[in-house]
Design an enzyme around this catalytic site. Structure first.
Site, PDB file in Angstrom:
ATOM      1  N   ALA A 145       0.861  -1.189   0.000  1.00  0.00           N
ATOM      2  CA  ALA A 145       0.000   0.000   0.000  1.00  0.00           C
ATOM      3  C   ALA A 145       0.887   1.225   0.000  1.00  0.00           C
ATOM      4  CB  ALA A 145      -0.913   0.011   1.225  1.00  0.00           C
ATOM      5  N   GLU A 146       0.534   2.219  -0.801  1.00  0.00           N
ATOM      6  CA  GLU A 146       1.443   3.350  -0.989  1.00  0.00           C
ATOM      7  C   GLU A 146       1.606   4.222   0.247  1.00  0.00           C
ATOM      8  OE1 GLU A 146      -2.339   4.530  -3.365  1.00  0.00           O
ATOM      9  OE2 GLU A 146      -1.266   2.715  -2.825  1.00  0.00           O
ATOM     10  N   ASN A 147       0.744   4.029   1.253  1.00  0.00           N
ATOM     11  CA  ASN A 147       0.945   4.799   2.485  1.00  0.00           C
ATOM     12  C   ASN A 147       2.052   4.207   3.352  1.00  0.00           C
ATOM     13  OD1 ASN A 147      -0.821   2.587   3.003  1.00  0.00           O
ATOM     14  ND2 ASN A 147      -1.448   3.504   4.924  1.00  0.00           N
ATOM     15  N   GLY A 148       2.666   3.096   2.914  1.00  0.00           N
ATOM     16  CA  GLY A 148       3.849   2.608   3.601  1.00  0.00           C
ATOM     17  C   GLY A 148       3.748   1.252   4.247  1.00  0.00           C
TER      18      GLY A 148
ATOM     19  N   SER B 243       8.070   4.104   0.126  1.00  0.00           N
ATOM     20  CA  SER B 243       6.970   3.420  -0.543  1.00  0.00           C
ATOM     21  C   SER B 243       6.844   3.849  -2.003  1.00  0.00           C
ATOM     22  CB  SER B 243       5.661   3.702   0.200  1.00  0.00           C
ATOM     23  OG  SER B 243       4.589   3.021  -0.401  1.00  0.00           O
TER      24      SER B 243
END
Length: 221
Positions: free
Chosen positions: A49-52, A91
């Protein structure tokens, strides 16, 4: 018109069939977040997930959510053994350096050429584009899960997108509650139809022309 839970899971299950052992897969919000629940046994995947978060697991059981663990859309997720956290810089570095094998996204519109419009409805406030632009350009394969038509009954698979574009000619596969299309150099190719639908429905509810595979399959519903 929104989808029921069963239909959403059918789409997620079909998308999960595209995932192979050892892949790194990014999941968008909404229907894509259901994909981990439908992986075949023995398939080991790293969900990103791109939030990390790297190493997301299945959706949490109701009542057992961790308020500190969520995906990029703010919805609760679980973390597999070996999973990890990082900041957005790392990320997005993973995304931009081509480390993502598949991204599975929702969309407002997809054109017959594979143009993606999924980040804003004109006139409505949104927090930002998020990671959609990078994912659409840098993931090795882009899969879209969405309703075939919008709330007004208009096709979301169109000749030309009228919504603001996220990225041009980036979508590889479209999965709706009616059908599955591959995006080819020649245009859209209808490869599968869900069992509850029929070819006439798909034709009538798709705004652009498309070819039909000689090996058109029916997906059990």
């Amino acid at each position: 018109m929104g989808m029921g839970v069963d239909i959403r899971n059918k789409l997620a299950k079909r998308a999960a069939e595209e995932i192979q052992n050892g892949m790194v897969v990014n999941l968008g919000i909404g229907i894509p977040s259901l994909v981990p629940n439908h992986l075949k046994k023995g398939v080991n995947v790293i969900f990103h997930a791109e939030n990390g978060i790297t190493g997301m697991g299945q959706s949490p059981i109701k009542g057992e959510e961790d308020e500190n663990l969520c995906n990029a859309g703010g919805f609760p997720v679980t973390l597999n053994i070996g999973g990890s956290y990082c900041d957005s810089t790392v990320s997005f570095g993973m995304i931009r350096s081509g480390k993502i094998d598949i991204t599975i996204l929702g969309s407002l519109q997809v054109s017959q050429k594979g143009d993606l419009a999924n980040w804003i409805v004109p006139g409505k406030k949104v927090p930002g584009m998020g990671g959609a632009m990078e994912l659409a350009q840098k993931a090795k394969k882009v899969i879209v899960l969405m309703n075939h038509c919008d709330k007004q009954g208009r096709s979301k698979i169109v000749k030309e997108c009228t919504m603001p574009l996220t990225s041009r000619e980036c979508v590889d596969l479209i999965i709706t509650e009616l059908a599955v299309f591959q995006v080819t150099d020649e245009g859209l190719l209808l490869t599968e139809i869900f069992a509850q639908g029929n070819l006439e429905d798909v034709v009538n509810k798709t705004q652009c022309e498309f070819a039909i595979s000689e090996n058109l399959k029916e997906i059990p519903y």
